[in-house]
Design a protein around this motif. Structure first.
Motif, mmCIF file in Angstrom:
data_model
loop_
_atom_site.group_PDB
_atom_site.id
_atom_site.type_symbol
_atom_site.label_atom_id
_atom_site.label_comp_id
_atom_site.label_asym_id
_atom_site.label_seq_id
_atom_site.Cartn_x
_atom_site.Cartn_y
_atom_site.Cartn_z
ATOM 1 N N PHE A 158 64.968 33.532 53.127
ATOM 2 C CA PHE A 158 63.766 33.063 53.817
ATOM 3 C C PHE A 158 62.539 33.876 53.434
ATOM 4 N N ASP A 159 61.443 33.166 53.202
ATOM 5 C CA ASP A 159 60.141 33.794 52.966
ATOM 6 C C ASP A 159 59.090 32.958 53.694
ATOM 7 N N GLY A 160 58.605 33.455 54.814
ATOM 8 C CA GLY A 160 57.631 32.738 55.609
ATOM 9 C C GLY A 160 56.297 32.520 54.913
ATOM 10 N N ARG A 161 56.067 33.222 53.818
ATOM 11 C CA ARG A 161 54.819 33.045 53.063
ATOM 12 C C ARG A 161 54.895 31.873 52.089
ATOM 13 N N ASN A 162 56.114 31.334 51.874
ATOM 14 C CA ASN A 162 56.288 30.191 50.978
ATOM 15 C C ASN A 162 55.991 28.922 51.774
ATOM 16 N N GLU A 163 54.824 28.375 51.587
ATOM 17 C CA GLU A 163 54.382 27.231 52.383
ATOM 18 C C GLU A 163 55.137 25.952 52.063
ATOM 19 N N TRP A 164 55.764 25.860 50.911
ATOM 20 C CA TRP A 164 56.429 24.626 50.514
ATOM 21 C C TRP A 164 57.735 24.416 51.268
#
Length: 125
Positions: free
Chosen positions: A93-99
């Motif tokens: 998980f990466d909350g900065r990845n908007e896609w």
């Protein structure tokens, strides 16, 4: 080496490393996709399972392999784990990845997951 974002664990014990979480989640079926943290402290790993998996047992078989893998990765006893049904996706998980909020799994995560797959008796392909 391919940058895998997730591992897809089938109820029959087959496990697949997948480069795109959204591709893995297509295996969850035609219903909605539910997502949850692996543990409260594991903010880097999430789980996806069909929204209807626990309420439609006739369509989603129990997945004891996923229970064992998730418990091992999270560091607790499978007897204390929540049930899983149908295919289950474990992903970075990466909350900065908007896609799609995913990220490649780290080498350490891949090692721990690979170990958990072996402990659970999964076959990878």
């Amino acid at each position: 080496m391919t940058a895998h974002t997730s591992i897809l664990i089938h109820p029959d014990g087959r496990a697949e490393w997948v480069a795109d979480k959204t591709v893995a989640e297509k295996a969850l079926g035609n219903y909605g996709v539910g997502r949850a943290w692996l543990t409260d402290a594991a903010l880097g790993l999430r789980i996806s399972m069909s929204d209807c998996a626990l309420v439609m047992p006739e369509e989603f078989p129990a997945n004891p392999f996923a229970v064992k893998v998730l418990a091992h990765v999270a560091g607790f006893d499978p007897a204390d784990a929540q049930p899983t049904r149908g295919p289950v996706v474990l992903w970075g998980f990466d909350g900065r990845n908007e896609w799609d909020s995913s990220r490649p799994l780290t080498e350490r995560e891949r090692v721990v997951i690979t170990e958990a797959l072996a402990v659970a008796g999964c076959t990878t392909g």
